[in-house]
Write a protein that holds these residues in place. Structure first.
Motif, mmCIF file in Angstrom:
data_model
loop_
_atom_site.group_PDB
_atom_site.id
_atom_site.type_symbol
_atom_site.label_atom_id
_atom_site.label_comp_id
_atom_site.label_asym_id
_atom_site.label_seq_id
_atom_site.Cartn_x
_atom_site.Cartn_y
_atom_site.Cartn_z
ATOM 1 N N ASP A 87 -41.322 25.302 -32.934
ATOM 2 C CA ASP A 87 -41.926 24.028 -32.587
ATOM 3 C C ASP A 87 -42.650 23.398 -33.778
ATOM 4 O O ASP A 87 -43.285 22.371 -33.642
ATOM 5 N N ALA A 88 -42.581 24.008 -34.961
ATOM 6 C CA ALA A 88 -43.191 23.423 -36.149
ATOM 7 C C ALA A 88 -42.301 23.633 -37.366
ATOM 8 O O ALA A 88 -42.708 24.226 -38.358
ATOM 9 N N PRO A 89 -41.052 23.141 -37.336
ATOM 10 C CA PRO A 89 -40.138 23.373 -38.462
ATOM 11 C C PRO A 89 -40.573 22.675 -39.737
ATOM 12 O O PRO A 89 -40.090 22.986 -40.811
ATOM 13 N N LEU A 90 -41.507 21.704 -39.629
ATOM 14 C CA LEU A 90 -41.959 20.993 -40.816
ATOM 15 C C LEU A 90 -42.950 21.801 -41.645
ATOM 16 O O LEU A 90 -43.305 21.411 -42.749
ATOM 17 N N VAL A 91 -43.425 22.935 -41.126
ATOM 18 C CA VAL A 91 -44.421 23.741 -41.836
ATOM 19 C C VAL A 91 -43.716 24.638 -42.852
ATOM 20 O O VAL A 91 -42.875 25.455 -42.491
ATOM 21 N N ILE A 92 -44.058 24.480 -44.128
ATOM 22 C CA ILE A 92 -43.495 25.298 -45.204
ATOM 23 C C ILE A 92 -44.450 26.466 -45.446
ATOM 24 O O ILE A 92 -45.634 26.264 -45.758
ATOM 25 N N THR A 93 -43.968 27.718 -45.311
ATOM 26 C CA THR A 93 -44.876 28.876 -45.357
ATOM 27 C C THR A 93 -44.919 29.595 -46.699
ATOM 28 O O THR A 93 -45.806 30.406 -46.922
ATOM 29 N N HIS A 94 -43.965 29.370 -47.598
ATOM 30 C CA HIS A 94 -43.959 29.979 -48.944
ATOM 31 C C HIS A 94 -43.907 31.512 -48.902
ATOM 32 O O HIS A 94 -44.373 32.173 -49.842
ATOM 33 N N ASP A 95 -43.392 32.079 -47.804
ATOM 34 C CA ASP A 95 -43.442 33.534 -47.655
ATOM 35 C C ASP A 95 -42.795 34.284 -48.821
ATOM 36 O O ASP A 95 -43.241 35.351 -49.217
ATOM 37 N N GLY A 96 -41.734 33.726 -49.403
ATOM 38 C CA GLY A 96 -41.027 34.455 -50.455
ATOM 39 C C GLY A 96 -41.692 34.430 -51.810
ATOM 40 O O GLY A 96 -41.318 35.197 -52.708
ATOM 41 N N ILE A 97 -42.714 33.561 -52.005
ATOM 42 C CA ILE A 97 -43.330 33.438 -53.345
ATOM 43 C C ILE A 97 -44.850 33.502 -53.264
ATOM 44 O O ILE A 97 -45.547 32.947 -54.122
ATOM 45 N N LEU A 98 -45.386 34.192 -52.261
ATOM 46 C CA LEU A 98 -46.841 34.260 -52.121
ATOM 47 C C LEU A 98 -47.504 34.936 -53.330
ATOM 48 O O LEU A 98 -48.574 34.517 -53.784
ATOM 49 N N ASP A 99 -46.885 36.004 -53.845
ATOM 50 C CA ASP A 99 -47.471 36.682 -55.013
ATOM 51 C C ASP A 99 -47.591 35.732 -56.198
ATOM 52 O O ASP A 99 -48.614 35.699 -56.894
ATOM 53 N N GLN A 100 -46.533 34.974 -56.435
ATOM 54 C CA GLN A 100 -46.539 34.046 -57.569
ATOM 55 C C GLN A 100 -47.555 32.918 -57.368
ATOM 56 O O GLN A 100 -48.279 32.538 -58.298
ATOM 57 N N LEU A 101 -47.626 32.383 -56.129
ATOM 58 C CA LEU A 101 -48.604 31.331 -55.855
ATOM 59 C C LEU A 101 -50.036 31.867 -55.989
ATOM 60 O O LEU A 101 -50.943 31.127 -56.383
ATOM 61 N N HIS A 102 -50.217 33.154 -55.651
ATOM 62 C CA HIS A 102 -51.520 33.807 -55.817
ATOM 63 C C HIS A 102 -51.980 33.682 -57.268
ATOM 64 O O HIS A 102 -53.124 33.267 -57.558
ATOM 65 N N HIS A 103 -51.116 34.024 -58.204
ATOM 66 C CA HIS A 103 -51.480 33.938 -59.620
ATOM 67 C C HIS A 103 -51.608 32.483 -60.068
ATOM 68 O O HIS A 103 -52.462 32.157 -60.913
ATOM 69 N N TYR A 104 -50.787 31.606 -59.508
ATOM 70 C CA TYR A 104 -50.854 30.189 -59.897
ATOM 71 C C TYR A 104 -52.218 29.591 -59.577
ATOM 72 O O TYR A 104 -52.871 28.987 -60.445
ATOM 73 N N VAL A 105 -52.682 29.762 -58.334
ATOM 74 C CA VAL A 105 -53.967 29.140 -57.986
ATOM 75 C C VAL A 105 -55.127 29.823 -58.700
ATOM 76 O O VAL A 105 -56.130 29.173 -59.025
ATOM 77 N N LEU A 106 -55.012 31.134 -58.969
ATOM 78 C CA LEU A 106 -56.051 31.801 -59.767
ATOM 79 C C LEU A 106 -56.086 31.210 -61.176
ATOM 80 O O LEU A 106 -57.161 31.057 -61.780
ATOM 81 N N GLY A 107 -54.913 30.873 -61.710
ATOM 82 C CA GLY A 107 -54.857 30.225 -63.019
ATOM 83 C C GLY A 107 -55.534 28.866 -62.993
ATOM 84 O O GLY A 107 -56.273 28.498 -63.925
ATOM 85 N N LEU A 108 -55.328 28.087 -61.924
ATOM 86 C CA LEU A 108 -55.976 26.784 -61.802
ATOM 87 C C LEU A 108 -57.496 26.931 -61.738
ATOM 88 O O LEU A 108 -58.246 26.195 -62.411
ATOM 89 N N LEU A 109 -57.960 27.871 -60.917
ATOM 90 C CA LEU A 109 -59.399 28.064 -60.766
ATOM 91 C C LEU A 109 -60.027 28.541 -62.076
ATOM 92 O O LEU A 109 -61.128 28.101 -62.455
ATOM 93 N N ALA A 110 -59.329 29.438 -62.764
ATOM 94 C CA ALA A 110 -59.854 29.929 -64.047
ATOM 95 C C ALA A 110 -59.965 28.791 -65.046
ATOM 96 O O ALA A 110 -60.969 28.669 -65.769
ATOM 97 N N ALA A 111 -58.948 27.946 -65.103
ATOM 98 C CA ALA A 111 -58.981 26.808 -66.029
ATOM 99 C C ALA A 111 -60.114 25.859 -65.661
ATOM 100 O O ALA A 111 -60.832 25.348 -66.544
ATOM 101 N N ARG A 112 -60.315 25.623 -64.371
ATOM 102 C CA ARG A 112 -61.390 24.715 -63.923
ATOM 103 C C ARG A 112 -62.758 25.271 -64.331
ATOM 104 O O ARG A 112 -63.669 24.497 -64.662
ATOM 105 N N LEU A 113 -62.879 26.597 -64.295
ATOM 106 C CA LEU A 113 -64.168 27.225 -64.644
ATOM 107 C C LEU A 113 -64.314 27.485 -66.141
ATOM 108 O O LEU A 113 -65.297 28.092 -66.585
ATOM 109 N N GLY A 114 -63.317 27.070 -66.931
ATOM 110 C CA GLY A 114 -63.405 27.208 -68.380
ATOM 111 C C GLY A 114 -62.928 28.544 -68.911
ATOM 112 O O GLY A 114 -63.029 28.817 -70.112
#
Length: 879
Positions: free
Chosen positions: A723-750
């Motif tokens: 009932d929610a086919p429009l929801v993209i879950t990223h299940d296959g790349i969660l590990d990679q997205l984990h490092h991506y957002v940590l990289g963004l936060l690290a850059a934001r914090l200098g």
């Protein structure tokens, strides 16, 4: 009193006499009201029985909630007295509610028959269907039959009463009413015809007979009884010209073909083909798209009545006119030794147009193959005028008539915007002929039109595999579609332009060009408004093109061309009011035009369509730019969402809508609500947002987010529910997205070295999906820009080459590369390339609600650059 009319045209009036459109537009609420007011015997109904009747598929608590909502809206629309409560029972009060069904039965019991028939204006709740309530549907069918039978008996009783008193005209009038209510009653037809004959209304008698015979043939494949035929011959002898006059009053159907007996030149053993070809071809052509054929027995009966032998074109047109067929088909079979040469001519009944087909020679044992070839040749030429160029090309690219017929059915549904129906037909076409390239091509287009482009990839690939069956120009179109489906926008656009140069009247090429620009221009720093010209060209070639109308409505809203919206909406309504895109278009129009009544109406319709409501939130935010209204719709979605997945998605939308107005605290609270259902999604989105320097948040909040993400072990929680086919879950790349957002936060914090380390880990763990590499590149470019190396940042971002289907880019800020697109604009601006930067800033919030987190900064920077370079004001729009 509240007035309810359910017999014939449904009408609901509040106590002040005003019509309640809000009730009429909601089938289930309408059904509940009708059941309480009209069920026999009139009484109060237990709530439990109503729950089982109207909401059988919901849990007890969900059903009770649905009933409460229905009662609330009925009372709000019609007044608090419309439905009374008695303990745990519900009903209507005859003292406060007038219902024509109840009054109809009361006056019948009092033998006031004319008054009863005045009330009976048609079937109970004509046209109302509630598929989700099968027991109610059964009750409704039974009540329709019962009430109609009562009305029929009343009409015939009045007819008999008038006949006994000697008033034949009045007897015929009441008999006509009785027969209209039961048009399949043959003894009733005979009674009516006798009365009409006696009253001198013989034309009316013959008209009633003709209509009955037509229904009998079309619906039951039967002929009238000998007694009926004999009676009509007697009437006809008194009025010889009646049939011709009646036929002249009814113009021929433009899509109906009468297949006439073939002329056979050859041995006597082939004479069976004279009438045999009528049966075979009528069956083959019937149901091909809009085409229908006259029942061969009717055609042959007509020929017997006029004593026709071999028929020329003039006689054929006269016969076709009598049968109300817009076309008639003549043919010949000429035997030459053991071979048969077959030629056909399709003549217009009212006009001089002719379509000819000559299919060569076949042996007698290949007669079925020959008939299929004839049908395909006819359909190929017929489709030039009536099915469009693609239908004609389809007719010459498959040898399977069954596949072609299914394809034409799909074309009719596809052009009308009924994509689910089209999918079924196209799937049948490719089952019948797995090598049918255009069948696969259209199947892919139908999937894409429904918003599921990933499902379209398979058919698109198969269309390309069988491209050898197409001409070179069509191969370009199939290749363009395949490129667009996988996200290769530049390739798709170039191929489409090539097709439009070679085939300037090809509707598909113009529409695909517009779709490519509409879906993918934001990935290229270009405005979706460029798509307006190809969509307008599409509409010029096909004025009823539902897809082009729906897109132009969005573009008009986005450009605030409110003067154009009413015309576009009216055209869509006239073209196909039931198109799957109609509700979303009406929603955009209602909010863009600030039409209070229209807003209320679409909101009521959206209550029964949670997925449509989720899409409406995005449409109103992106194209209308009414964030407050979008928040209202998202709140409604939370109330009616059938699953936790869809409720979490609604909270996610509310978070980004809050960010559009720079309310960061509100957005963070919405992320917390998402986390209760889906922690991975909440953490990733919160980290993505707080990783943007343009989002104003305290350092402590960013550091808390970084610690939360570092302590999270990525585990796929679940896939998108049905009932929610429009929801993209990223299940296959969660590990990679984990490092991506940590990289963004690290850059934001200098912490730039940590950011680069996470970028390396993100790219190192990339699998078949190219997204992690693109995102890792984005983190490196961010670090370069923070180190004042704007040119280096642009060079890195130029290497991002991942191609993603539009569904992924729209449904995910990661696949949509929202942060990287804004970063590219900033890097270009810092590198002194402000004209290019303006295009990226200006096109940022044109596709997905997830882009709203950068709405304000993108708008401010776009305005600043435009002030410094006024010539940029209409650049993209004129491209």
């Amino acid at each position: 009193m509240i007035a309810l009319r359910f017999l014939g045209t449904t009408d609901v009036r509040a106590a002040d006499g005003s019509e309640s459109l809000a009730v009429l537009k909601q089938p289930k609420r309408m059904a509940l009201l009708a059941y309480l007011a009209a069920a026999t015997p009139h009484r109060f109904h237990r709530r439990d029985s109503l729950l089982a009747l109207f909401w059988p598929d919901l849990s007890q608590s969900q059903a009770r909630s649905a009933l409460r909502r229905a009662l609330f809206y009925l009372r709000r629309a019609l007044g608090p007295d419309v439905i009374s409560s008695r303990g745990d029972e519900l009903g209507t009060s005859p003292e406060l509610v007038w219902c024509d069904v109840a009054v109809f039965q009361q006056v019948l019991e009092a033998n006031r028959l004319p008054e009863a028939l005045e009330l009976f204006r048609g079937n109970l709740l004509e046209g109302l269907h509630v598929p989700s309530a099968p027991d109610f549907e059964r009750w409704l069918d039974d009540e329709r039959r019962r009430l109609r039978d009562l009305a029929v008996r009343a009409a015939w009783a009045l007819s008999e009463r008038a006949e006994r008193s000697g008033d034949v005209r009045d007897a015929a009038r009441w008999a006509t009413r009785g027969f209209e209510l039961t048009p399949d009653d043959e003894p009733g037809l005979r009674r009516l015809v006798r009365l009409l004959d006696r009253s001198g209304a013989r034309a009316a008698a013959l008209k009633a007979y003709d209509g009955f015979v037509q229904r009998l043939a079309d619906e039951l494949d039967l002929e009238p009884e000998p007694e009926t035929v004999a009676l009509l011959e007697t009437v006809r002898s008194r009025r010889d010209a009646t049939v011709a006059e009646a036929s002249a009053r009814r113009p021929p159907s433009p899509n109906l073909i009468a297949v006439l007996p073939f002329v056979v030149r050859g041995p006597d053993r082939l004479l069976y083909l004279r009438e045999g070809m009528v049966d075979l071809l009528a069956a083959k052509l019937d149901g091909a798209g809009d085409l229908r054929t006259v029942d061969p027995r009717r055609t042959l009966r007509r020929l017997e009545s006029v004593g026709a032998g071999d028929i020329d074109a003039h006689e054929a047109r006269a016969i076709g006119e009598h049968l109300r067929a817009g076309w008639c088909l003549l043919g010949s079979v000429v035997a030459t030794g053991a071979r048969l040469h077959i030629a056909v001519t399709l003549c217009q009944a009212e006009g001089e147009r002719e379509i000819k087909a000559d299919v060569g020679t076949y042996g007698e044992q290949e007669i079925f193959k020959a008939v299929d070839a004839i049908a395909r040749h006819i359909l190929a030429q017929w489709s030039t005028s009536y099915g469009g160029e693609m239908a004609r090309l389809a007719a010459v690219t498959t040898e399977s008539l069954a596949a072609l017929k299914a394809y034409l059915v799909g074309e009719r549904a596809f052009r009308a915007g009924r994509f689910s129906e089209a999918l079924t037909a196209y799937e049948e076409a490719v089952r019948e002929d797995p090598t049918f390239a255009l069948g696969h091509y259209r199947l892919a287009a139908a999937y894409a039109a429904r918003g599921t482009p990933r499902a379209a990839l398979g058919p698109g690939t198969r269309a390309w595999e069988h491209r050898h069956r197409l001409n070179p120009r069509l191969r370009l179109l199939v290749e363009a579609q395949a490129a667009a489906l996988r996200g290769a926008a530049a390739t798709a656009e170039n191929l489409c332009r090539g097709v439009t140069r070679q085939m300037p009247t090809n509707v598909d090429a113009w529409f695909l060009l517009g779709e490519t620009q509409f879906r993918y221009n934001p990935d290229r720093g270009r405005s979706i408004l460029e798509a307006r010209r190809p969509f307008e060209r599409t509409l010029k070639l096909d004025p009823r093109h539902v897809g082009a109308l729906a897109r132009l409505i969005r573009l008009a809203a986005r450009e605030r061309r409110t003067a154009d919206l009413p015309t576009l909406l009216q055209r869509l309504e006239r073209a196909e009011p039931d198109a799957e895109q109609a509700l979303s278009a009406r929603t955009i129009g209602a909010f863009a035009l600030d039409d209070t009544a229209a807003r209320s109406a679409v909101i009521e319709d959206l209550r029964d369509d949670p997925l449509g409501l989720a899409a409406a939130v995005a449409d109103v935010a992106i194209y209308v730019r009414d964030f407050a209204a979008a928040e209202q719709l998202a709140g409604l979605l939370i109330d009616i969402a059938p699953s936790p997945v869809l409720r979490a998605h609604a909270h996610l939308l509310l978070a980004y809508l809050a960010l559009a107005s720079t309310h960061v605290d509100r957005a963070l609270k919405e992320f917390e609500r998402v986390e209760r259902t889906d922690r991975p999604t909440a953490l990733l989105h919160r980290a993505l947002v707080l990783g943007q320097e343009q989002v104003d948040a305290p350092t402590a909040v960013i550091e808390d987010c970084r610690r939360a993400v570092e302590g999270w072990q990525p585990v796929a929680a679940r896939g998108a529910s049905q009932d929610a086919p429009l929801v993209i879950t990223h299940d296959g790349i969660l590990d990679q997205l984990h490092h991506y957002v940590l990289g963004l936060l690290a850059a934001r914090l200098g912490d730039l070295e940590a950011a680069l380390e996470h970028a390396e880990l993100c790219a190192a763990e990339a699998g078949a999906d190219p997204l992690p590499i693109d995102l890792a590149t984005g983190v490196r470019a961010r670090v370069a820009l923070l180190r004042s190396d704007a040119d280096g940042a642009v060079a890195l971002l130029d290497t991002i080459a991942g191609e993603y289907p539009s569904q992924l880019a729209t449904g995910s800020p990661f696949y949509g590369r929202v942060a990287e697109r804004f970063l590219r604009a900033e890097a270009l601006d810092a590198a002194g390339r402000s004209a290019e930067a303006w295009g990226w800033f200006d096109s940022l919030v044109q596709r997905s609600p997830f882009e709203l987190m950068l709405h304000r900064p993108a708008e401010e920077r776009s305005r600043r650059i435009r002030r410094s370079r006024p010539s940029l004001g209409g650049g993209n729009r004129e491209a």
